[in-house]
Design a protein around this motif. Structure first.
Motif: not given
Length: 227
Positions: A152-162
């Motif tokens: 869902l490109p239009d929401v704020v989400a944790p897209r990076t970790f590790g």
């Protein structure tokens, strides 16, 4: 009470055996949320093989025997290590794996997943209708090799970790609906003792958020179809 038990021994024995079957052998679980879109929908009821990984004493986490090993790509039911809630997610990383996500792209042991566009659609979060991209994700060593996910490109989400190395006896879980899932990015890694079973297929399905009509095309659908 004694007369009731005496007169209904067969029925009571059936209830006991039925309870043992559901808690130790196989179970069925309704899907309550959107975290596994597009592969699982609210209103699906999935068949869960409780003997896929461990044979347990009914109603406990006590393991009697190991029956099999969880595999990368399995759809797994488990108890949240955070609060004990029953969850269903995709097993993405195994003990010993090094897993990382960079701007939505998943990396396992240094190898990045490959993605192809499948479709653009609409999805909703808390009543808001949002643009959704359905992608085909391919990860080396995963069950079925290729699966559909949603972002869902239009929401704020944790897209990076590790990067994170998964310790022995633990697993990293992600929802297929990557930007709308409270998975290991929120609840942490999942110990093996909290795994319940592997979801195998959709038994029945109904559009309970709409007109309650059965979705007959989903009846009996395998969760590991080639995409």
């Amino acid at each position: 009470m004694k007369n009731f038990v005496r007169n209904n021994k067969g029925f009571l024995a059936f209830l006991v055996l039925f309870g043992v079957f559901r808690t130790a052998v196989a179970d069925w679980n309704p899907i309550p949320s959107a975290s596994m879109h597009p592969n699982l929908l609210e209103g699906d009821v999935v068949l869960v093989n409780r003997m896929a990984f461990d044979l347990k004493v009914p109603l406990t986490d006590m393991v009697l025997a190991r029956m099999g090993e969880p595999a990368r790509g399995d759809i797994v039911t488990f108890r949240s290590p955070k609060d004990g809630t029953l969850l269903i997610k995709r097993l993405v990383a195994l003990p010993g794996d090094t897993v990382e996500m960079r701007n939505e792209r998943l990396y396992i042991n240094g190898k990045g997943a490959n993605y192809d566009m499948v479709a653009e659609s609409l999805d909703s979060i808390q009543g808001a209708t949002l643009r959704a991209l359905q992608l085909s994700e391919s990860i080396e060593g995963g069950k079925g090799q290729r699966r559909h996910i949603q972002v869902l490109p239009d929401v704020v989400a944790p897209r990076t970790f590790g990067p994170l190395r998964v310790p022995d006896g633990e697993y990293l879980m992600l929802g297929d609906n990557r930007d709308n899932s409270a998975d290991s990015r929120v609840i942490g890694l999942v110990p093996r003792k909290l795994l319940i079973g592997r979801a195998e297929r959709v038994l029945v399905s109904a559009d309970y958020q709409g007109n309650w009509m059965p979705r007959t095309e989903r009846f009996g659908m395998s969760l590991y179809r080639p995409n």
